[in-house]
Design an enzyme around this catalytic site. Structure first.
Site, PDB file in Angstrom:
ATOM      1  N   SER A  33      48.186  17.578  38.102  1.00  0.00           N
ATOM      2  CA  SER A  33      48.037  18.990  37.747  1.00  0.00           C
ATOM      3  C   SER A  33      48.581  19.228  36.350  1.00  0.00           C
ATOM      4  O   SER A  33      49.482  18.508  35.886  1.00  0.00           O
ATOM      5  CB  SER A  33      48.801  19.877  38.745  1.00  0.00           C
ATOM      6  OG  SER A  33      48.898  21.212  38.279  1.00  0.00           O
ATOM      7  N   TYR A  81      56.132  22.418  43.790  1.00  0.00           N
ATOM      8  CA  TYR A  81      54.775  21.908  43.601  1.00  0.00           C
ATOM      9  C   TYR A  81      54.665  21.135  42.287  1.00  0.00           C
ATOM     10  O   TYR A  81      54.154  20.007  42.249  1.00  0.00           O
ATOM     11  CB  TYR A  81      53.775  23.064  43.614  1.00  0.00           C
ATOM     12  CG  TYR A  81      52.351  22.683  43.272  1.00  0.00           C
ATOM     13  CD1 TYR A  81      51.502  22.164  44.236  1.00  0.00           C
ATOM     14  CD2 TYR A  81      51.857  22.866  41.979  1.00  0.00           C
ATOM     15  CE1 TYR A  81      50.193  21.817  43.927  1.00  0.00           C
ATOM     16  CE2 TYR A  81      50.552  22.520  41.658  1.00  0.00           C
ATOM     17  CZ  TYR A  81      49.723  22.006  42.633  1.00  0.00           C
ATOM     18  OH  TYR A  81      48.432  21.662  42.317  1.00  0.00           O
TER      19      TYR A  81
END
Length: 289
Positions: free
Chosen positions: A181, A194
């Protein structure tokens, strides 16, 4: 597919869902297939496992792989309807699809995924570690032990589990592709746990690529930016959904279809000299990583 065919932030306003998100309930639904791309048999005869393959990026990858002649095991947790839609979409292009439902936090289930794939298709060539979860919190004090454990087990522990099981069957020329990500590189104030898992994914990709280079198994990753998927509408509030993607240089969220070709390329023989690398698909953010 042209930019003006994609959704702007105004197009996606006024929507949230409870977790887990369902792609079939999104309005507008994500774009996961470019019907102008018919496929060129770049993955013909190969077999792939895709975790989180029922929706979002995983769905786009499953359909893109099916176009290229790849057998696909789609691993998903809850969303039966989304999984069946993905299966039907891949089969429209002649793809052979196996749906496997379960929780990748469980190492025994990950072992079962690989064994069922081998039994069904007779081999394994590509592992796509894609599934993830996120739970925004404004303060680190609000991240509970349970949330921390769940996020790490889904986002990074599962990659160890799946890879460990798959390596019994992967051979020279096979590939592993992980989904990282943009948050691994630029951080995110409300996604601390996350983002931390995605940083771990990046280190996992680089370390594993070095470890497997001698076996000539390539390991790479794709690092998406803001992509319009069920994860977004099921984890962010209305205000964040309404402005989702507007802060990118391209001023819009990305669509899952805009990632599919990157996974196809990394899985194909065209990427035979690429390992330990990252393809950044984030709307123009420069992350230098």
């Amino acid at each position: 597919m042209k930019d003006n065919e994609m959704y702007t932030p105004d197009d996606i306003k006024g929507q949230t869902q409870t977790q887990p998100g369902r792609e079939s309930l999104m309005d507008p639904e994500p774009i996961y297939d470019d019907t102008n791309i018919k496929g060129f048999e770049r993955l013909k005869g190969k077999t792939a496992i895709i975790t989180g393959g029922d929706s979002g990026i995983g769905r786009a990858v499953a359909v893109a792989f099916a176009k290229e002649g790849c057998n696909v095991s789609i691993v998903y947790n809850i969303a039966d309807n989304d999984a069946n839609i993905t299966k039907a979409s891949a089969e429209e292009y002649g793809g052979n699809v196996l749906l496997i439902k379960g929780n990748i936090k469980d190492s025994s289930f990950c072992n079962d995924v690989v064994e069922r794939t081998i039994n069904h298709f007779g081999g394994l060539d590509i592992l796509i570690n894609n599934a993830a979860e996120q739970h925004p919190q404004e303060n680190i004090e609000d991240i509970t032990d349970e949330q921390l454990d769940d996020t790490f087990r889904t986002n990074i522990f599962s990659m160890f589990y799946m890879t460990r099981s798959a390596l019994k069957y992967l051979k020279e020329g096979c590939t592993i592709i992980n989904t990282s990500s943009v948050t691994a590189y630029k951080g995110n104030a409300s996604l601390i746990d996350y983002s931390s898992t995605k940083g771990a994914v990046t280190s996992f990709t680089r370390s594993l690529s070095a470890n497997l280079a001698g076996r000539k198994i390539r390991v790479n990753q794709v690092a998406p930016g803001p992509i319009w998927t069920p994860l977004i509408v099921s984890t962010f509030d209305k205000a964040k959904v309404d402005s989702f993607g507007a802060d990118t240089p391209l001023k819009r969220p990305g669509q899952p279809v805009e990632l599919g070709e990157a996974y196809v390329f990394l899985a194909s023989d065209s990427a035979s000299y690429i390992t330990g690398q990252t393809i950044h698909i984030n709307g123009g953010h420069i992350v230098n990583g």
